[in-house]
Design an enzyme around this catalytic site. Sequence first.
Site, PDB file in Angstrom:
ATOM      1  N   THR A 159     -29.701  37.000  -7.780  1.00  0.00           N
ATOM      2  CA  THR A 159     -29.975  36.137  -8.941  1.00  0.00           C
ATOM      3  C   THR A 159     -29.783  34.648  -8.638  1.00  0.00           C
ATOM      4  O   THR A 159     -29.830  33.810  -9.525  1.00  0.00           O
ATOM      5  CB  THR A 159     -29.157  36.494 -10.227  1.00  0.00           C
ATOM      6  OG1 THR A 159     -27.779  36.126 -10.053  1.00  0.00           O
ATOM      7  CG2 THR A 159     -29.240  37.973 -10.556  1.00  0.00           C
TER       8      THR A 159
ATOM      9  N   GLU B 111     -17.001  17.255 -10.033  1.00  0.00           N
ATOM     10  CA  GLU B 111     -17.764  17.280 -11.284  1.00  0.00           C
ATOM     11  C   GLU B 111     -18.606  16.014 -11.425  1.00  0.00           C
ATOM     12  O   GLU B 111     -18.336  15.008 -10.767  1.00  0.00           O
ATOM     13  CB  GLU B 111     -16.827  17.484 -12.484  1.00  0.00           C
ATOM     14  CG  GLU B 111     -15.660  16.527 -12.566  1.00  0.00           C
ATOM     15  CD  GLU B 111     -14.663  16.912 -13.666  1.00  0.00           C
ATOM     16  OE1 GLU B 111     -14.701  18.037 -14.188  1.00  0.00           O
ATOM     17  OE2 GLU B 111     -13.842  16.049 -14.014  1.00  0.00           O
TER      18      GLU B 111
ATOM     19  N   SER C 108     -25.994  28.951 -20.376  1.00  0.00           N
ATOM     20  CA  SER C 108     -27.088  28.000 -20.227  1.00  0.00           C
ATOM     21  C   SER C 108     -27.980  28.396 -19.058  1.00  0.00           C
ATOM     22  O   SER C 108     -28.967  27.748 -18.791  1.00  0.00           O
ATOM     23  CB  SER C 108     -26.527  26.604 -19.991  1.00  0.00           C
ATOM     24  OG  SER C 108     -25.806  26.587 -18.791  1.00  0.00           O
TER      25      SER C 108
ATOM     26  N   SER D  90     -23.359  26.625  -4.543  1.00  0.00           N
ATOM     27  CA  SER D  90     -23.139  27.649  -5.568  1.00  0.00           C
ATOM     28  C   SER D  90     -24.390  28.320  -6.129  1.00  0.00           C
ATOM     29  O   SER D  90     -24.302  29.399  -6.712  1.00  0.00           O
ATOM     30  CB  SER D  90     -22.326  27.035  -6.712  1.00  0.00           C
ATOM     31  OG  SER D  90     -22.920  25.814  -7.125  1.00  0.00           O
TER      32      SER D  90
ATOM     33  N   LYS E  55     -22.618  33.581  -9.618  1.00  0.00           N
ATOM     34  CA  LYS E  55     -22.180  34.123 -10.902  1.00  0.00           C
ATOM     35  C   LYS E  55     -22.098  35.653 -10.941  1.00  0.00           C
ATOM     36  O   LYS E  55     -21.298  36.218 -11.673  1.00  0.00           O
ATOM     37  CB  LYS E  55     -23.107  33.662 -12.026  1.00  0.00           C
ATOM     38  CG  LYS E  55     -23.018  32.200 -12.376  1.00  0.00           C
ATOM     39  CD  LYS E  55     -21.712  31.852 -13.072  1.00  0.00           C
ATOM     40  CE  LYS E  55     -21.777  30.580 -13.885  1.00  0.00           C
ATOM     41  NZ  LYS E  55     -22.113  29.382 -13.111  1.00  0.00           N
TER      42      LYS E  55
ATOM     43  N   GLY F  72     -17.552  23.033 -13.286  1.00  0.00           N
ATOM     44  CA  GLY F  72     -18.125  22.858 -14.623  1.00  0.00           C
ATOM     45  C   GLY F  72     -17.088  23.302 -15.636  1.00  0.00           C
ATOM     46  O   GLY F  72     -16.238  22.531 -16.072  1.00  0.00           O
TER      47      GLY F  72
HETATM   48  C1  LIG Z   1     -21.778  28.094 -13.116  1.00  0.00           C
HETATM   49  C2  LIG Z   1     -22.157  27.249 -11.976  1.00  0.00           C
HETATM   50  C3  LIG Z   1     -21.307  26.239 -11.502  1.00  0.00           C
HETATM   51  C4  LIG Z   1     -20.009  25.891 -12.184  1.00  0.00           C
HETATM   52  O1  LIG Z   1     -19.077  26.921 -12.185  1.00  0.00           O
HETATM   53  P1  LIG Z   1     -17.862  26.884 -13.214  1.00  0.00           P
HETATM   54  O2  LIG Z   1     -17.100  28.102 -12.923  1.00  0.00           O
HETATM   55  O3  LIG Z   1     -18.428  26.851 -14.599  1.00  0.00           O
HETATM   56  O4  LIG Z   1     -17.092  25.645 -12.946  1.00  0.00           O
HETATM   57  C5  LIG Z   1     -21.708  25.533 -10.380  1.00  0.00           C
HETATM   58  N1  LIG Z   1     -22.881  25.782  -9.767  1.00  0.00           N
HETATM   59  C6  LIG Z   1     -23.722  26.736 -10.193  1.00  0.00           C
HETATM   60  C7  LIG Z   1     -24.982  26.937  -9.451  1.00  0.00           C
HETATM   61  C8  LIG Z   1     -23.398  27.501 -11.312  1.00  0.00           C
HETATM   62  O5  LIG Z   1     -24.241  28.447 -11.724  1.00  0.00           O
END
Ligand SMILES: *Cc1c(COP(=O)(O)O)cnc(C)c1O
Length: 323
Positions: free
Chosen positions: A51, A207, A80, A308, A55, A182
């Site tokens: 995906t 951030e 989101s 991420s 996450k 985030g």
């Molecule tokens: C959710 C997300 C983040 C931030 O993660 P948090 O746990 O909310 O701080 C950073 N990068 C990507 C691609 C994400 O999907």
Amino acid sequence: MKQELTLLDVLQAKVKINEYIKNTPLIRAYNLEKLFNGAQIYLKLENLQHTGSFKIRGVANKMLNLSKKELEKGVTAASSGNHAQAVSYMANKIGTNATIVMPENAPKAKIEGTKEHGANVVLCGFTGEERDYKCNELIETYRYSLIHSHMDPYVIAGHSTVVLEAWEQMNFKMDEIIVPCGSGSLASGAAFTMKQLDKSIKVTGVEPASVPLFTNSLKANKPLTVNMGETIADGLRVSKAENINFNLISNNIDSIETVEEDTIKKAVKEIGLKEKITAEPSACVGLAVLFENKIDTSKDRKICIVISGGNIDASLYSEILAI
Ligand SMILES: *Cc1c(COP(=O)(O)O)cnc(C)c1O
């Protein structure tokens, strides 16, 4: 409900989610390294995860810890984007139904990605509060289980497996690990876990300067709600810090840094052209912070950056590459 996080939770998560996730590649970024002062730069490529973001790790751990009865009723989530896709994907894998509440301005790639795995998508408002309200309504009516994106130790434990994996891939030799921040569920798990494993490894969260949620919260020494400025990093648009994430971050993280919008765009472009990696803006703040000279890049320091996710709309991507 479980409220504390332990290293055992993280290790159990690793075993539990193993068959559902990819052990993503960790590469050394030789071309990007040339731009700095001799540090070794490693990239943990969660843009290649199922995906397209990390996450799935936390979501898988949470869903695999639900009872059979709970799974029969189904799950819901407010998101989101990337969390939504992960919940949809996992619900499909383990055979439960998912209803996801997303904002009306979510990137198209993320809405389509969520529908693709079979979840029902409800578009609702623009703010987290509006989405949470709708989610609670669904829970009242249908008795769904909530898969919260960050206020849950199972989710945090699952997310933590990404830094554990990166540490193993670097043969346990790492000077610093940098993660985006985030809501802080990745950063809180990363900081907690690394400090349990090896206190000498520096953990840095990053951030957008326009949403300095944890920068301000750490200064105030309590979780705050901040005004949300505009940011291209849509995964980092979170204006309220929750206790569980704040406590783990304030007790364990070495530093929180901020980056400007232009540097985030530059990082998306450079990682694309120099390393051939498609990464979304939220995933590039860890590289952006190096461009802003806020990280010690002295010779032979081993720095790991968690990339991420990679879910970016084609139109935005082409715009950034053309800058
Ligand atoms: C959710 C997300 C983040 C931030 O993660 P948090 O746990 O909310 O701080 C950073 N990068 C990507 C691609 C994400 O999907």
